[in-house]
Design a protein around this motif. Structure first.
Motif, PDB file in Angstrom:
ATOM      1  N   ASP A 108      37.065  -7.356  91.614  1.00 36.54           N
ATOM      2  CA  ASP A 108      36.135  -7.082  92.722  1.00 36.54           C
ATOM      3  C   ASP A 108      34.695  -6.888  92.253  1.00 36.54           C
ATOM      4  OD1 ASP A 108      38.341  -7.138  94.382  1.00 36.54           O
ATOM      5  OD2 ASP A 108      38.592  -4.951  94.425  1.00 36.54           O
ATOM      6  N   ASN A 109      34.510  -6.497  90.975  1.00 41.12           N
ATOM      7  CA  ASN A 109      33.159  -6.170  90.488  1.00 41.12           C
ATOM      8  C   ASN A 109      32.909  -6.770  89.098  1.00 41.12           C
ATOM      9  OD1 ASN A 109      32.488  -3.855  92.626  1.00 41.12           O
ATOM     10  ND2 ASN A 109      34.547  -3.447  91.824  1.00 41.12           N
ATOM     11  N   PRO A 110      33.029  -8.082  88.954  1.00 35.81           N
ATOM     12  CA  PRO A 110      32.855  -8.671  87.613  1.00 35.81           C
ATOM     13  C   PRO A 110      31.464  -8.440  87.035  1.00 35.81           C
ATOM     14  CG  PRO A 110      32.893 -10.385  89.310  1.00 35.81           C
ATOM     15  CD  PRO A 110      33.310  -9.115  89.973  1.00 35.81           C
ATOM     16  N   GLU A 111      30.427  -8.487  87.886  1.00 32.06           N
ATOM     17  CA  GLU A 111      29.065  -8.290  87.377  1.00 32.06           C
ATOM     18  C   GLU A 111      28.867  -6.852  86.892  1.00 32.06           C
ATOM     19  OE1 GLU A 111      29.744  -9.385  90.426  1.00 32.06           O
ATOM     20  OE2 GLU A 111      29.143 -11.500  90.445  1.00 32.06           O
ATOM     21  N   ALA A 112      29.390  -5.891  87.656  1.00 27.99           N
ATOM     22  CA  ALA A 112      29.260  -4.487  87.256  1.00 27.99           C
ATOM     23  C   ALA A 112      30.022  -4.221  85.963  1.00 27.99           C
ATOM     24  CB  ALA A 112      29.769  -3.570  88.365  1.00 27.99           C
ATOM     25  N   PHE A 113      31.181  -4.854  85.820  1.00 26.21           N
ATOM     26  CA  PHE A 113      31.968  -4.684  84.603  1.00 26.21           C
ATOM     27  C   PHE A 113      31.207  -5.220  83.396  1.00 26.21           C
ATOM     28  CE2 PHE A 113      35.241  -6.176  81.584  1.00 26.21           C
ATOM     29  CZ  PHE A 113      35.906  -4.975  81.370  1.00 26.21           C
ATOM     30  N   ASP A 114      30.653  -6.406  83.522  1.00 24.13           N
ATOM     31  CA  ASP A 114      29.888  -6.979  82.406  1.00 24.13           C
ATOM     32  C   ASP A 114      28.625  -6.164  82.115  1.00 24.13           C
ATOM     33  OD1 ASP A 114      31.680  -8.998  81.910  1.00 24.13           O
ATOM     34  OD2 ASP A 114      30.640 -10.494  83.136  1.00 24.13           O
ATOM     35  N   ALA A 115      28.024  -5.594  83.165  1.00 22.46           N
ATOM     36  CA  ALA A 115      26.844  -4.750  82.953  1.00 22.46           C
ATOM     37  C   ALA A 115      27.211  -3.508  82.148  1.00 22.46           C
ATOM     38  CB  ALA A 115      26.238  -4.349  84.298  1.00 22.46           C
ATOM     39  N   GLY A 116      28.398  -2.940  82.422  1.00 22.29           N
ATOM     40  CA  GLY A 116      28.859  -1.791  81.657  1.00 22.29           C
ATOM     41  C   GLY A 116      29.105  -2.142  80.207  1.00 22.29           C
ATOM     42  N   LEU A 117      29.682  -3.310  79.970  1.00 19.35           N
ATOM     43  CA  LEU A 117      29.899  -3.754  78.595  1.00 19.35           C
ATOM     44  C   LEU A 117      28.575  -4.038  77.890  1.00 19.35           C
ATOM     45  CD1 LEU A 117      32.950  -6.183  78.954  1.00 19.35           C
ATOM     46  CD2 LEU A 117      32.956  -3.812  78.157  1.00 19.35           C
ATOM     47  N   LYS A 118      27.621  -4.552  78.646  1.00 21.55           N
ATOM     48  CA  LYS A 118      26.295  -4.815  78.059  1.00 21.55           C
ATOM     49  C   LYS A 118      25.659  -3.529  77.567  1.00 21.55           C
ATOM     50  CE  LYS A 118      21.808  -6.944  79.042  1.00 21.55           C
ATOM     51  NZ  LYS A 118      20.964  -7.629  80.065  1.00 21.55           N
ATOM     52  N   ALA A 119      25.861  -2.433  78.335  1.00 24.29           N
ATOM     53  CA  ALA A 119      25.336  -1.134  77.914  1.00 24.29           C
ATOM     54  C   ALA A 119      26.017  -0.654  76.638  1.00 24.29           C
ATOM     55  CB  ALA A 119      25.530  -0.102  79.026  1.00 24.29           C
ATOM     56  N   ARG A 120      27.215  -1.176  76.374  1.00 26.07           N
ATOM     57  CA  ARG A 120      27.935  -0.883  75.129  1.00 26.07           C
ATOM     58  C   ARG A 120      27.605  -1.910  74.048  1.00 26.07           C
ATOM     59  NH1 ARG A 120      31.257   3.623  73.797  1.00 26.07           N
ATOM     60  NH2 ARG A 120      32.439   4.315  75.603  1.00 26.07           N
ATOM     61  N   PHE A 121      26.673  -2.817  74.359  1.00 30.36           N
ATOM     62  CA  PHE A 121      26.225  -3.863  73.446  1.00 30.36           C
ATOM     63  C   PHE A 121      27.365  -4.819  73.086  1.00 30.36           C
ATOM     64  CE2 PHE A 121      23.337  -0.364  73.206  1.00 30.36           C
ATOM     65  CZ  PHE A 121      22.101  -0.986  73.278  1.00 30.36           C
TER      66      PHE A 121
ATOM     67  N   ALA B 207      42.944  -3.563  76.309  1.00 31.40           N
ATOM     68  CA  ALA B 207      43.134  -2.396  75.449  1.00 31.40           C
ATOM     69  C   ALA B 207      42.085  -2.314  74.347  1.00 31.40           C
ATOM     70  CB  ALA B 207      44.529  -2.423  74.827  1.00 31.40           C
ATOM     71  N   GLY B 208      41.470  -3.427  74.014  1.00 36.53           N
ATOM     72  CA  GLY B 208      40.470  -3.434  72.954  1.00 36.53           C
ATOM     73  C   GLY B 208      39.056  -3.165  73.422  1.00 36.53           C
ATOM     74  N   LEU B 209      38.878  -2.980  74.728  1.00 34.22           N
ATOM     75  CA  LEU B 209      37.535  -2.764  75.273  1.00 34.22           C
ATOM     76  C   LEU B 209      37.288  -1.288  75.545  1.00 34.22           C
ATOM     77  CD1 LEU B 209      37.371  -5.735  77.801  1.00 34.22           C
ATOM     78  CD2 LEU B 209      36.333  -5.597  75.524  1.00 34.22           C
ATOM     79  N   PRO B 210      36.110  -0.767  75.208  1.00 32.56           N
ATOM     80  CA  PRO B 210      35.816   0.656  75.420  1.00 32.56           C
ATOM     81  C   PRO B 210      35.581   0.980  76.884  1.00 32.56           C
ATOM     82  CG  PRO B 210      33.857  -0.467  74.657  1.00 32.56           C
ATOM     83  CD  PRO B 210      34.978  -1.485  74.611  1.00 32.56           C
ATOM     84  N   ASN B 211      35.572   2.267  77.179  1.00 27.75           N
ATOM     85  CA  ASN B 211      35.257   2.726  78.523  1.00 27.75           C
ATOM     86  C   ASN B 211      33.812   2.366  78.868  1.00 27.75           C
ATOM     87  OD1 ASN B 211      35.564   3.966  80.977  1.00 27.75           O
ATOM     88  ND2 ASN B 211      36.079   5.973  80.160  1.00 27.75           N
ATOM     89  N   LEU B 212      33.537   2.218  80.156  1.00 27.78           N
ATOM     90  CA  LEU B 212      32.181   1.895  80.594  1.00 27.78           C
ATOM     91  C   LEU B 212      31.362   3.168  80.745  1.00 27.78           C
ATOM     92  CD1 LEU B 212      32.940  -0.777  83.350  1.00 27.78           C
ATOM     93  CD2 LEU B 212      32.639  -1.104  80.880  1.00 27.78           C
ATOM     94  N   PRO B 213      30.108   3.166  80.319  1.00 26.10           N
ATOM     95  CA  PRO B 213      29.271   4.354  80.442  1.00 26.10           C
ATOM     96  C   PRO B 213      29.046   4.729  81.902  1.00 26.10           C
ATOM     97  CG  PRO B 213      28.281   2.755  78.946  1.00 26.10           C
ATOM     98  CD  PRO B 213      29.396   2.061  79.650  1.00 26.10           C
ATOM     99  N   GLU B 214      28.972   6.015  82.146  1.00 24.97           N
ATOM    100  CA  GLU B 214      28.700   6.529  83.475  1.00 24.97           C
ATOM    101  C   GLU B 214      27.217   6.360  83.807  1.00 24.97           C
ATOM    102  OE1 GLU B 214      30.573  10.426  85.307  1.00 24.97           O
ATOM    103  OE2 GLU B 214      28.781  10.933  84.157  1.00 24.97           O
ATOM    104  N   LEU B 215      26.917   6.279  85.084  1.00 22.73           N
ATOM    105  CA  LEU B 215      25.526   6.200  85.518  1.00 22.73           C
ATOM    106  C   LEU B 215      24.760   7.421  85.006  1.00 22.73           C
ATOM    107  CD1 LEU B 215      23.544   4.558  87.320  1.00 22.73           C
ATOM    108  CD2 LEU B 215      24.141   6.120  89.192  1.00 22.73           C
ATOM    109  N   GLY B 216      23.600   7.197  84.421  1.00 25.79           N
ATOM    110  CA  GLY B 216      22.796   8.288  83.893  1.00 25.79           C
ATOM    111  C   GLY B 216      22.902   8.451  82.391  1.00 25.79           C
TER     112      GLY B 216
END
Length: 426
Positions: free
Chosen positions: A9-22, A103-112
């Motif tokens: 439902d939110n592929p762009e948001a998911f990729d944005a979270g991973l981007k914040a994890r570099f 399982a190999g992907l980290p949690n997404l950072p929270e807003l803020g």
């Protein structure tokens, strides 16, 4: 573990979270794998439905004595059985591949959470206490301990190798006193329940809290394929695994004093001297299990509990909000407590408090059911050091040292030290 429905439902948001994890975008690859898996499941279900329908027709043909129709239908059933087995095997293979990817992907950072690659992007939230001004050059805790005749690295190296230590006399008692003080504080004033958990766990427990499969090299494995715990977070958090709990149980707060075992595979050359980075050390851990609505406030509460330990030990510290790149694998928001070390003229981490959201709960299948509702929800898990005993001890040694090498015992610890006010060489 990530929710595949959220990614759909939110592929762009998911990729944005991973981007914040570099990390590179992953949603397209994940969704393509998911689509193939769902297609295989659909073929499996359709073949099962077709076979069930033909089974009834076979019975009717046999009853009528229609041998030709019977053979034709039986051949079709055999074909569908082959499709069923092939599609089932493919669905299972794709499901395993999808789970391994997630399982190999980290949690997404929270807003803020500040976006940054490392500790340089961390933000100071608050501080407490002023670093002491010494009238002499403060010694490192290693020199203090060896000077007291109570800290022996050479003896430990002969027995176990590098990154081990032997504590004797007053320092051994100080280590025990610190752990007892922290447990008493957390249980009598902070509302945590003391737990004495196993020190060895199975693969499933390590997977549940996120140490496996990604960080196997940082762990110690036993000869019977168990793992020595790197922190009491692992057994404590896994106490709620594979179950649906009543909402009224939460928040569930637990604390434990355990040894911790870490291979420190990625820290070659770092803190090789002293007690900061050991293969074996003691820690008082805090774990909270909550509903989703409670977890944000619980993180603030847990961090405050760890802070109170340092305040009562009269140790200057600061609270840091970690950047997206500096957070642990399972965390969505983390506060580090850093204590002042005079010998290094800087602050060093002594506690890390993290909200993991439902990331660990999904890996453990830990759920709860709200009152009046049928469908269960995933729990939220939090963990924090309350605090690392060895680092607390070295901080006490360095911050409360005297020019003659003796160490003043903070008032909060004196009852646990038999009333001793100053630790001196025997």
């Amino acid at each position: 573990m990530h929710d595949i429905r959220f990614i759909r439902d939110n592929p762009e948001a998911f990729d944005a979270g991973l981007k914040a994890r570099f990390l590179a975008p992953q949603s397209a690859e994940i969704l393509a794998l998911d689509a193939k898996r769902r297609e295989a499941i659909t073929r499996q279900q359709e073949a099962e439905q077709g076979r069930n329908a033909l089974s009834k027709q076979i019975g009717q043909a046999k009853a009528k004595g229609d041998e030709a129709e019977f053979e034709r239908l039986r051949g079709e059933v055999d074909r569908l059985k082959a499709v069923l087995e092939e599609a089932g095997a493919e669905a299972e293979k794709l499901d395993e591949a999808l789970n391994q990817h997630l399982a190999g992907l980290p949690n997404l950072p929270e807003l803020g959470v500040p976006v940054g690659e490392d500790e340089d992007a961390n933000e100071e939230v608050r501080g407490w206490g002023e670093p002491r001004e010494f009238s002499f050059t403060p010694k490192d805790h290693s020199d203090l301990g060896e000077g007291l005749g109570m800290l022996d690295f050479d003896a430990a190296a002969k027995i176990s190798g590098a990154r081990f230590s032997v504590l004797k006399g007053g320092l051994a008692r100080l280590e025990r006193a610190l752990a007892q003080f922290m447990l008493d504080l957390h249980t009598s004033e902070h509302g945590y329940t003391e737990v004495s958990p196993p020190y060895m766990v199975r693969d499933e427990a390590m997977f549940g809290t996120g140490q496996l499969p990604k960080f196997a090299e940082d762990l110690f494995r036993t000869t019977d394929d168990r793992w020595l715990i790197p922190t009491a977070e692992v057994p404590l958090t896994n106490l709620v695994r594979d179950a649906i709990h009543d909402e009224g149980l939460f928040p569930l707060r637990m604390t434990a004093h355990t040894p911790c075992f870490r291979a420190e595979a990625g820290s070659a050359g770092r803190d090789t001297r002293g007690l900061i980075r050991q293969h074996q050390f003691h820690k008082v851990e805090m774990v909270s299990i909550t509903t989703p609505e409670q977890s944000a406030d619980e993180l603030d509460r847990m961090t405050g509990c760890a802070e109170e330990v340092l305040r009562r030990l009269e140790l200057p510290y600061r609270v840091m909000l970690l950047s997206s790149g500096d957070m642990g694998f399972g965390a969505k928001r983390t506060y580090d407590l850093e204590v002042w070390l005079p010998s290094q003229n800087t602050y060093r981490e002594i506690s890390s408090c993290s909200n993991c959201g439902d990331f660990q709960a999904r890996r453990m299948n830990a759920r709860f059911r709200r009152e009046g509702e049928k469908k269960p929800d995933f729990l939220h898990t939090l963990n924090g050091s309350g605090v690392a005993v060895g680092r607390a001890m070295l901080a006490v040694m360095e911050n409360h040292q005297n020019e003659d090498g003796s160490i003043n015992i903070p008032k909060a610890l004196q009852p646990y030290m038999g009333g001793l006010e100053v630790l001196r060489r025997d």
